[in-house]
Write an enzyme that holds these catalytic residues in place. Structure first.
Site, PDB file in Angstrom:
ATOM      1  N   ASN A 102      -3.196   6.987  -3.894  1.00  0.00           N
ATOM      2  CA  ASN A 102      -4.277   8.043  -3.823  1.00  0.00           C
ATOM      3  C   ASN A 102      -4.939   7.607  -2.455  1.00  0.00           C
ATOM      4  OD1 ASN A 102      -3.742   9.499  -6.115  1.00  0.00           O
ATOM      5  ND2 ASN A 102      -4.681   8.123  -7.435  1.00  0.00           N
TER       6      ASN A 102
ATOM      7  N   VAL B 290     -11.073   3.675  -6.389  1.00  0.00           N
ATOM      8  CA  VAL B 290     -11.515   2.615  -5.952  1.00  0.00           C
ATOM      9  C   VAL B 290     -10.866   2.525  -4.422  1.00  0.00           C
ATOM     10  CG1 VAL B 290     -10.976   0.148  -6.102  1.00  0.00           C
ATOM     11  CG2 VAL B 290     -10.965   1.429  -8.225  1.00  0.00           C
TER      12      VAL B 290
ATOM     13  N   HIS C 187      -4.490   0.494  -2.627  1.00  0.00           N
ATOM     14  CA  HIS C 187      -3.609  -0.040  -3.862  1.00  0.00           C
ATOM     15  C   HIS C 187      -2.395   0.867  -4.231  1.00  0.00           C
ATOM     16  CE1 HIS C 187      -7.097   2.512  -5.580  1.00  0.00           C
ATOM     17  NE2 HIS C 187      -5.960   2.765  -6.591  1.00  0.00           N
TER      18      HIS C 187
HETATM   19  P1  AMP Z   1      -7.309   5.172  -8.352  1.00  0.00           P
HETATM   20  O1  AMP Z   1      -7.632   6.442  -9.052  1.00  0.00           O
HETATM   21  O2  AMP Z   1      -5.726   5.434  -7.550  1.00  0.00           O
HETATM   22  O3  AMP Z   1      -8.244   4.550  -7.004  1.00  0.00           O
HETATM   23  O4  AMP Z   1      -6.838   4.053  -9.291  1.00  0.00           O
HETATM   24  C1  AMP Z   1      -7.730   3.268  -9.574  1.00  0.00           C
HETATM   25  C2  AMP Z   1      -6.981   2.552 -10.880  1.00  0.00           C
HETATM   26  O5  AMP Z   1      -7.995   1.293 -11.148  1.00  0.00           O
HETATM   27  C3  AMP Z   1      -7.179   3.186 -12.110  1.00  0.00           C
HETATM   28  O6  AMP Z   1      -5.744   3.602 -12.511  1.00  0.00           O
HETATM   29  C4  AMP Z   1      -7.990   2.401 -12.966  1.00  0.00           C
HETATM   30  O7  AMP Z   1      -7.547   2.294 -14.317  1.00  0.00           O
HETATM   31  C5  AMP Z   1      -7.883   0.845 -12.244  1.00  0.00           C
HETATM   32  N1  AMP Z   1      -9.088   0.209 -12.451  1.00  0.00           N
HETATM   33  C6  AMP Z   1     -10.376   0.162 -12.424  1.00  0.00           C
HETATM   34  N2  AMP Z   1     -11.099  -1.109 -12.898  1.00  0.00           N
HETATM   35  C7  AMP Z   1      -9.957  -1.732 -13.214  1.00  0.00           C
HETATM   36  C8  AMP Z   1      -9.908  -3.206 -13.318  1.00  0.00           C
HETATM   37  N3  AMP Z   1     -10.998  -3.832 -13.655  1.00  0.00           N
HETATM   38  N4  AMP Z   1      -8.770  -3.714 -13.482  1.00  0.00           N
HETATM   39  C9  AMP Z   1      -7.734  -3.202 -13.373  1.00  0.00           C
HETATM   40  N5  AMP Z   1      -7.595  -2.012 -13.049  1.00  0.00           N
HETATM   41  C10 AMP Z   1      -8.583  -1.078 -12.894  1.00  0.00           C
END
Ligand code: AMP
Ligand code: ZN
Length: 111
Positions: A86, A95, A99
């Site tokens: 994303n 985030v 990633h």
């Molecule tokens: P995005 O929406 O592409 O930014 O994805 C962020 C991802 O980070 C989501 O799928 C969340 O479930 C994941 N996430 C958030 N906090 C954590 C964490 N502490 N450890 C592992 N994954 C996380």
């Protein structure tokens, strides 16, 4: 980036289930899995998303692209998997540390 969640994971300041790491990247399990296997692959370098990459990141990003299939194989995703990235608010990026989601371990719904 001191307030970045994934930098904190990278620096072992908050726990994560890390399944792979090397000089450029690490992979850990998503805390809210959307598939039987749901991993996140991040660069060690803090980059917000694909828009934030520069030519200086060529080696790092090509390394990550070549490493994703190795991580997937290592995790048993031999029958296929999906990668998703994303980029920006309208994509749902939560985030702001680049990633790549790896989703697999069963049939995934079509996009
Ligand atoms: P995005 O929406 O592409 O930014 O994805 C962020 C991802 O980070 C989501 O799928 C969340 O479930 C994941 N996430 C958030 N906090 C954590 C964490 N502490 N450890 C592992 N994954 C996380
Ligand atoms: Zn970061």
């Amino acid at each position: 980036m001191s307030d970045c969640l994934f930098c904190k994971i990278k620096n072992s300041e908050i726990p994560a289930d890390v399944v792979y790491e090397d000089e450029h990247c690490l992979a850990f399990r998503d805390i809210q899995p959307k598939a039987a296997v749901h991993l996140l692959v991040i660069p060690r370098k803090h980059v917000e998303n694909l828009d934030d990459l520069t030519d200086d990141d060529s080696e790092m990003i090509s390394h990550i692209m070549l490493t994703i299939p190795r991580i997937a194989r290592q995790q048993g995703l031999v029958e296929g998997y999906r990668t998703v990235t994303n980029n920006g608010a309208m994509s749902g990026q939560e985030v702001y540390h680049l990633h790549f989601h790896i989703l697999g371990g069963g049939k995934i719904n079509p996009l």
